[in-house]
Design a protein around this motif. Sequence first.
Motif, PDB file in Angstrom:
ATOM      1  N   MET A  38      -3.934   9.316 -14.445  1.00  0.00           N
ATOM      2  CA  MET A  38      -4.579   9.039 -15.880  1.00  0.00           C
ATOM      3  C   MET A  38      -5.867   8.458 -15.688  1.00  0.00           C
ATOM      4  N   LYS A  39      -6.725   8.920 -16.481  1.00  0.00           N
ATOM      5  CA  LYS A  39      -8.127   8.203 -16.303  1.00  0.00           C
ATOM      6  C   LYS A  39      -8.198   7.129 -16.819  1.00  0.00           C
ATOM      7  N   SER A  40      -8.673   6.095 -16.290  1.00  0.00           N
ATOM      8  CA  SER A  40      -8.815   4.676 -16.847  1.00  0.00           C
ATOM      9  C   SER A  40      -9.909   4.405 -17.635  1.00  0.00           C
ATOM     10  N   GLN A  41      -9.729   3.292 -18.315  1.00  0.00           N
ATOM     11  CA  GLN A  41     -10.914   3.038 -19.370  1.00  0.00           C
ATOM     12  C   GLN A  41     -12.064   2.343 -18.877  1.00  0.00           C
ATOM     13  N   SER A  42     -11.922   1.785 -17.513  1.00  0.00           N
ATOM     14  CA  SER A  42     -13.382   1.084 -17.027  1.00  0.00           C
ATOM     15  C   SER A  42     -12.950   0.879 -15.721  1.00  0.00           C
ATOM     16  N   VAL A  43     -14.107   0.654 -14.885  1.00  0.00           N
ATOM     17  CA  VAL A  43     -13.888  -0.025 -13.502  1.00  0.00           C
ATOM     18  C   VAL A  43     -13.414  -1.166 -13.362  1.00  0.00           C
ATOM     19  N   VAL A  44     -13.746  -2.083 -14.390  1.00  0.00           N
ATOM     20  CA  VAL A  44     -13.109  -3.310 -14.424  1.00  0.00           C
ATOM     21  C   VAL A  44     -11.623  -3.132 -14.384  1.00  0.00           C
ATOM     22  N   THR A  45     -10.878  -2.551 -15.089  1.00  0.00           N
ATOM     23  CA  THR A  45      -9.541  -2.175 -15.088  1.00  0.00           C
ATOM     24  C   THR A  45      -8.941  -1.487 -13.873  1.00  0.00           C
ATOM     25  N   ASP A  46      -9.931  -0.575 -13.151  1.00  0.00           N
ATOM     26  CA  ASP A  46      -9.484  -0.098 -11.979  1.00  0.00           C
ATOM     27  C   ASP A  46      -9.419  -1.204 -10.938  1.00  0.00           C
ATOM     28  N   LEU A  47     -10.511  -2.281 -11.029  1.00  0.00           N
ATOM     29  CA  LEU A  47     -10.313  -3.353  -9.899  1.00  0.00           C
ATOM     30  C   LEU A  47      -8.963  -4.254 -10.310  1.00  0.00           C
ATOM     31  N   ARG A  48      -8.840  -4.493 -11.476  1.00  0.00           N
ATOM     32  CA  ARG A  48      -7.585  -5.409 -11.598  1.00  0.00           C
ATOM     33  C   ARG A  48      -6.211  -4.814 -11.252  1.00  0.00           C
ATOM     34  N   ARG A  49      -6.349  -3.392 -11.343  1.00  0.00           N
ATOM     35  CA  ARG A  49      -5.234  -2.758 -10.939  1.00  0.00           C
ATOM     36  C   ARG A  49      -4.907  -2.694  -9.437  1.00  0.00           C
ATOM     37  N   LYS A  50      -6.014  -2.256  -8.877  1.00  0.00           N
ATOM     38  CA  LYS A  50      -6.015  -2.841  -7.457  1.00  0.00           C
ATOM     39  C   LYS A  50      -5.436  -4.002  -6.898  1.00  0.00           C
ATOM     40  N   ILE A  51      -5.932  -4.971  -7.455  1.00  0.00           N
ATOM     41  CA  ILE A  51      -5.525  -6.311  -6.995  1.00  0.00           C
ATOM     42  C   ILE A  51      -3.964  -6.480  -7.453  1.00  0.00           C
ATOM     43  N   PHE A  52      -3.462  -6.047  -8.571  1.00  0.00           N
ATOM     44  CA  PHE A  52      -1.948  -6.246  -8.941  1.00  0.00           C
ATOM     45  C   PHE A  52      -1.403  -5.361  -7.945  1.00  0.00           C
ATOM     46  N   THR A  53      -1.793  -4.134  -7.581  1.00  0.00           N
ATOM     47  CA  THR A  53      -1.126  -3.325  -6.690  1.00  0.00           C
ATOM     48  C   THR A  53      -0.893  -3.978  -5.332  1.00  0.00           C
ATOM     49  N   ALA A  54      -2.071  -4.725  -4.856  1.00  0.00           N
ATOM     50  CA  ALA A  54      -2.164  -5.043  -3.533  1.00  0.00           C
ATOM     51  C   ALA A  54      -1.136  -6.255  -3.532  1.00  0.00           C
ATOM     52  N   VAL A  55      -1.058  -7.241  -4.394  1.00  0.00           N
ATOM     53  CA  VAL A  55      -0.258  -8.325  -4.632  1.00  0.00           C
ATOM     54  C   VAL A  55       1.129  -7.989  -4.628  1.00  0.00           C
ATOM     55  N   ALA A  56       1.380  -6.858  -5.451  1.00  0.00           N
ATOM     56  CA  ALA A  56       2.748  -6.754  -5.642  1.00  0.00           C
ATOM     57  C   ALA A  56       3.342  -5.994  -4.225  1.00  0.00           C
ATOM     58  N   LYS A  57       2.391  -4.954  -3.649  1.00  0.00           N
ATOM     59  CA  LYS A  57       2.915  -4.573  -2.256  1.00  0.00           C
ATOM     60  C   LYS A  57       3.361  -5.762  -1.269  1.00  0.00           C
ATOM     61  N   VAL A  58       2.252  -6.639  -1.300  1.00  0.00           N
ATOM     62  CA  VAL A  58       2.567  -8.100  -0.444  1.00  0.00           C
ATOM     63  C   VAL A  58       4.227  -8.580  -0.921  1.00  0.00           C
ATOM     64  N   ALA A  59       4.350  -8.688  -2.062  1.00  0.00           N
ATOM     65  CA  ALA A  59       5.415  -9.336  -2.594  1.00  0.00           C
ATOM     66  C   ALA A  59       6.709  -8.536  -2.002  1.00  0.00           C
ATOM     67  N   TYR A  60       6.463  -7.133  -2.184  1.00  0.00           N
ATOM     68  CA  TYR A  60       7.578  -6.287  -1.858  1.00  0.00           C
ATOM     69  C   TYR A  60       7.934  -6.150  -0.323  1.00  0.00           C
ATOM     70  N   ASP A  61       6.789  -6.044   0.383  1.00  0.00           N
ATOM     71  CA  ASP A  61       6.969  -5.731   1.902  1.00  0.00           C
ATOM     72  C   ASP A  61       6.540  -6.653   2.847  1.00  0.00           C
ATOM     73  N   SER A  62       5.937  -7.705   2.619  1.00  0.00           N
ATOM     74  CA  SER A  62       5.317  -8.614   3.465  1.00  0.00           C
ATOM     75  C   SER A  62       6.209  -9.582   4.071  1.00  0.00           C
ATOM     76  N   GLU A  63       6.256  -9.652   5.468  1.00  0.00           N
ATOM     77  CA  GLU A  63       7.236 -10.986   6.097  1.00  0.00           C
ATOM     78  C   GLU A  63       6.159 -12.110   6.180  1.00  0.00           C
ATOM     79  N   ASN A  64       4.964 -11.918   5.989  1.00  0.00           N
ATOM     80  CA  ASN A  64       4.093 -13.256   6.209  1.00  0.00           C
ATOM     81  C   ASN A  64       2.952 -12.918   5.049  1.00  0.00           C
ATOM     82  N   PRO A  65       3.414 -13.479   3.738  1.00  0.00           N
ATOM     83  CA  PRO A  65       2.471 -13.163   2.726  1.00  0.00           C
ATOM     84  C   PRO A  65       1.462 -13.943   2.728  1.00  0.00           C
TER      85      PRO A  65
END
Length: 504
Positions: A1-28
Amino acid sequence: MKSQSVVTDLRRKIFTAVAKVAYDSENPASDLEEIPFIITPDEVPRYRESIYRERQIASERVRLAMGLSLRPANKPVHITSGVNKSTIAEKYYEPPLMQVIPSACDACPDNEFVVSDQCRNCVSHACIKSCPKGAVSIVDGRAFIDQSKCIKCGRCKAACPYDAIAHHKRPCAAACGVKAISTDGYGRAHIDNDICVACGQCMSACPFGAIADKSQIFQLIQAIKKGDEVVAAVAPAIIGQFGAKVTAGKLKSALLALGFKDVYEVAVGADVGCIAEAHHYVEKVASGKLPFLFTSCCPAWAVLVKKQFPDLAAEVSQELTPMVATARSIKVNRPNARVVFIGPCAAKKLEASRRTVRSHVDFVITFEELAGMFDAKGLNLEELEELPVTFAATGAGRGYACSGGVASAIESCINEYFPDTQVKIEHAEGLADCKKVLTLAAAGKLDGYMIEGMGCPGGCVAGVGTIIPPERAKFAVAQIVKSSREPIPPKEMEDLAEKLNKMN
């Protein structure tokens, strides 16, 4: 799905990375420190003049996504300082909710008239003639405005036949309907939290992504991993947010894949409040016992009334908001459940921080933050199984997602159950418009009215946590409203509203 701006792309990358650490990391702590290097992985800056500034900004975004405050500019503080206190499911974000990231703010000019290259140095010199302070002159064959003399009246701009004079306004300040944004000593945006109602419109407006709200996704995932009975309460504005092919059944599959135990429709809570407020209007307002009724479902609107029009605060409906009514009804049957409100709104995070709400609403995340969680799990929602759903909300409750929908739903109930009552409605969308309507109400110009206020222009479908453009979202909501089995809630729901109101 096409995003509305590069700013929203960057926000989503941060949320994705933080969520991935929360789910998978043994050393957050260690893995969170690496996120800025994931966002900017090499020596070529993508969005700023240097990789160092990009990583600095990403670091602050990571902290906000953890619900932590920004780091001080004059002290050496690690990205993960204080993170140990935030790796528990019980942690709520540290106020204030909305924050300006200093390193991201471009110190945009605020309320400044500037001559552009369109100036032709015409014979008329209407700009010079129109200026009451002599701030306009000709310099190097082009009009020039002396900012030390300019009083920002805009007469020069209005007089120019070539539209060669631009009015520069700080986008975040222009978007703020309550004028909570000023300039600090370094020319950067500053949010006055005594005025701010957390609508987040400034965050959407900033083209540099310098304003962000705090998130609970990390703590939510801790609760899921701990094995808590975490359930989702989904706002009606979610329709269409993840693509036209993502049905309610596929969305349920996705939420269960994230670790949620069950999914509920917040529009049912809207139905509860709808019939209760219809009764309230008929008994109190139409009868003349009270001057008017303010709807209460938009927290930015409700806080605006209480902060800037305190004499009118008593007229805000005391009925539960859809979020709270839904959460309370869930906990009647599932007392150990941890309820997560998933919606389009930043201000709901502020509402949920209230003591009387925190006991029922455990987490609030936006559609944007939820998308980051889906990405962290690598989910393609269109390919998921179509699970059966038993949502039972009416078209009235689902229509709350759009501006005018709340008042329309209440009016429909009044017309059905109290047909002899004349209904007078006024609605406002956007906080500037809301303030105008409140001023009229305070002056006695709207006696007898039901007054709906929405902090975001367009209503919830235009909230700052949404993913798709408001017009597309509005169309999707209209379709689901039309396809609902029942148009309005039964009058008996008033008894349920009374029961839920009495819960502690």
